[in-house]
Design a protein around this motif. Sequence first.
Motif, mmCIF file in Angstrom:
data_model
loop_
_atom_site.group_PDB
_atom_site.id
_atom_site.type_symbol
_atom_site.label_atom_id
_atom_site.label_comp_id
_atom_site.label_asym_id
_atom_site.label_seq_id
_atom_site.Cartn_x
_atom_site.Cartn_y
_atom_site.Cartn_z
ATOM 1 N N VAL A 58 0.857 -1.175 0.000
ATOM 2 C CA VAL A 58 0.000 0.000 0.000
ATOM 3 C C VAL A 58 0.899 1.232 0.000
ATOM 4 O O VAL A 58 1.654 1.449 0.946
ATOM 5 C CB VAL A 58 -0.928 0.038 1.243
ATOM 6 N N LYS A 59 0.835 2.014 -1.055
ATOM 7 C CA LYS A 59 1.690 3.193 -1.157
ATOM 8 C C LYS A 59 1.114 4.328 -0.328
ATOM 9 O O LYS A 59 -0.082 4.635 -0.407
ATOM 10 C CB LYS A 59 1.833 3.636 -2.616
ATOM 11 N N PHE A 60 1.964 4.951 0.474
ATOM 12 C CA PHE A 60 1.524 6.057 1.311
ATOM 13 C C PHE A 60 1.742 7.374 0.571
ATOM 14 O O PHE A 60 2.834 7.663 0.088
ATOM 15 C CB PHE A 60 2.306 6.082 2.625
ATOM 16 N N ILE A 61 0.675 8.147 0.479
ATOM 17 C CA ILE A 61 0.753 9.468 -0.147
ATOM 18 C C ILE A 61 0.023 10.461 0.743
ATOM 19 O O ILE A 61 -1.160 10.279 1.059
ATOM 20 C CB ILE A 61 0.112 9.474 -1.546
ATOM 21 N N SER A 62 0.707 11.519 1.149
ATOM 22 C CA SER A 62 0.049 12.553 1.939
ATOM 23 C C SER A 62 -0.855 13.368 1.022
ATOM 24 O O SER A 62 -0.423 13.810 -0.048
ATOM 25 C CB SER A 62 1.076 13.482 2.589
#
Length: 352
Positions: free
Chosen positions: A117-121
């Motif tokens: 799961v890629k974390f993107i703010s």
Amino acid sequence: MNSADIFAKRLKNARLICGFSMDDLVSAMGNTVSKMAISKYEKGQIAPNSSVLISLSKALNQPVDYFFRPFTLFIESVKFRKRKSNLSVKQEQSIRERVSDLVERYINIEEICNASVKFISPFSQKISSKSQIKKAAEELRKIWNIGTDGIVNVIELLEDHGIKVLEIDAPASFDGLSSLVNDLYPVIILNKNFCSERKRFTALHELGHLIFTFDDSVSEDEEEKMCHLFASEMLILESVFKSIVDSSRHDISYQELRAIQMQYGISCDALMYKAFNSGIISENRKRYYFMNKNKNSLFRQRVEQSVYPNEVSSRFSRLVYKALSNEFITVSKAAALLHQSVEQVREDLALV
């Protein structure tokens, strides 16, 4: 990296995780090996025999397989934000090594299960005011499809959005930390000894540090207060709180606070601060609440009682057992990832 180098690095990492000096490790092993031998093991100059290896495993509370597990991800840096800390140098180093080890194993099992799961703010604008924080909390609730209801499980919510959560056994002076490993993988570290309400608040406070970029005009203390506000708003929006307790009033009963605490998983203390910051109660009323806590032990025990179900980080272990059940990995591999014995993994799998 050959097997000797792997063992040398794993041994040092395990020692640092325990917060041991070489002398401490020698003592934990009953002085059966010398400090010089430990040093040579960690430099890859010599290898221990089987009996010493078992002794190292017991002293460092790691399965034997741990020391020979190949490195699947090179951890270049574990960065904690700059702030005053009550942790000793050894304690902070121990946390860094635990974070490195967890992230390495976590990324490994995610790749095996194709569950990365890629974390993107979602926020790029610099934060400089409380009004921006409140707006951001509302926006994130919409982005993550939370709505205005209470968050059932904060830890699962964070992990579902790419944030690794690590719970550690730490002194009461330690609440939590956040880190961006390799400038890519976000990790939140929590004190496992705290009650659910405190862990939930701390986790969301640390989330604020991960997703926001604060303006240079914001001091360190102001940043902490804004992250407190963000955590409070994420647990229960000010608009929702006001609709429950009505408008300006002289007092709020414990039964009202407890009902909100049970539904939204936020402590009575945090609710009293919210009532004051929302203009519902006066500063004198807030001050009286905390003075009463300090003077009356029974009242303190009552309002600090945890009533929300405990939350634990479980996504990592679920992925490991999913991979094991689907025969993507062996029992031995699962044990190495979980830092458990093969017998324990087999027993837990049988229970399912």
